[in-house]
Design an enzyme around this catalytic site. Structure first.
Site, mmCIF file in Angstrom:
data_model
loop_
_atom_site.group_PDB
_atom_site.id
_atom_site.type_symbol
_atom_site.label_atom_id
_atom_site.label_comp_id
_atom_site.label_asym_id
_atom_site.label_seq_id
_atom_site.Cartn_x
_atom_site.Cartn_y
_atom_site.Cartn_z
ATOM 1 N N PRO A 1 0.751 -1.401 0.108
ATOM 2 C CA PRO A 1 -0.197 0.044 -0.250
ATOM 3 C C PRO A 1 0.910 1.137 -0.096
ATOM 4 C CG PRO A 1 -0.623 -1.334 1.894
ATOM 5 C CD PRO A 1 0.554 -1.677 1.105
ATOM 6 N N GLU A 2 0.388 2.789 -0.840
ATOM 7 C CA GLU A 2 1.206 3.880 -1.140
ATOM 8 C C GLU A 2 0.581 4.412 -0.554
ATOM 9 O OE1 GLU A 2 3.055 4.347 -4.351
ATOM 10 O OE2 GLU A 2 3.943 2.351 -4.784
#
Ligand SMILES: [Zn+2]
Length: 277
Positions: free
Chosen positions: A2-3
């Site tokens: 996840p960014e």
């Protein structure tokens, strides 16, 4: 992994879920060893306390209590989801790789699930938060960012622009996926030296980074392997990638095959025609 967009979405979801029922009833622990040992004793001390607010900094979620803050990092595969009261190891809803369950007084349970266990939970006092995040760079979506100053910092670096873009000490939240996509959108060759990139190119890049992240949040983020938001929904944004994961496929604009090369252990994708050396 996840960014920024994916963590931002989880943050917004959890804020909706917490709503009026944000007092901690108790915790359940299914195993201790995430990236760091789960601080069980400290978490149990939060029983009866209200979660005053929840926000995101970089790729971290911060739950604010009276004096303490709970920091949650999702690592590679971390997810928070909701279950109803009665959730435990014997419940039909219990899944392999569920590690921690936060039971709220209203009956909702927040379950932390993480197959690869690179995520972690940490407790720090709220006073320690500025020190905790002292080394972190600017938030790309904040309104007051001085992008001129950021450009000068980038121009002072050695090495390729893509590595600089992923350096969390300068700019947070952009990882391997969004770095490749932002550079494509700005028409910048990922291996070009940060020092040699023109100020005009940087101006374009910052605009594309902000546009890209905003669009990704609207589309529910990107699900590459297993990202799900706190309501269990996958993202849609990966369907519109221009370069990430598309080596050998045609560029959506010019039909040149997309190239891929490993940089610092991560695959980098670009169009040799739209992103000239
Ligand atoms: Zn192209």
């Amino acid at each position: 992994m996840p960014e920024l967009p994916e963590v931002e979405i989880v943050c917004r979801n959890l804020n909706k879920i917490l709503g009026r029922n944000s007092r901690v009833k108790s915790w359940l622990f299914f195993r201790q060893d995430l990236r760091f040992k789960i601080p069980q004793k400290q978490l149990l001390q939060l029983r009866g306390q209200k979660i005053q607010s929840l926000s995101r900094r970089a790729k971290y979620l911060i739950f604010y209590f009276e004096e303490m803050a709970l920091i949650s990092h999702l690592g590679m595969t971390g997810e928070w989801r909701t279950e109803n009261s009665g959730f435990d190891r014997k419940s039909a809803n219990y899944r392999k790789h569920d590690h921690v369950c936060l039971q709220l007084e209203g009956g909702v349970c927040l379950v932390y699930h993480d197959p690869r266990r690179f995520g972690f939970l940490q407790i720090v006092s709220k006073k320690q938060l500025p020190a905790y995040f002292a080394e972190f760079g600017v938030e790309p979506l904040d309104s007051g960012v001085d992008f001129g100053a950021l450009t000068e910092k980038f121009k002072g670096l050695k090495g390729p622009i893509k590595s600089a873009l992923m350096n969390q000490k300068l700019l947070v939240g952009v990882g391997n996926i969004y770095a490749s996509e932002a550079l494509y959108r700005a028409g910048i060759y990922p291996f070009k030296s940060s020092a040699q990139l023109s100020r005009e190119s940087y101006g374009r890049l910052w605009g594309e980074v902000r546009g890209l992240l905003t669009e990704a949040i609207k589309k529910g983020g990107s699900t590459i392997e297993n990202y799900r938001n706190a309501f269990g929904e996958a993202g849609e944004f990966q369907k519109g990638f221009y370069v990430y994961g598309r080596q050998g496929e045609e560029c959506r604009k010019c039909h040149t095959p997309i190239k891929s090369r490993v940089l610092s252990g991560r695959s980098t994708f670009w169009c040799p025609s739209c992103q000239k050396k």
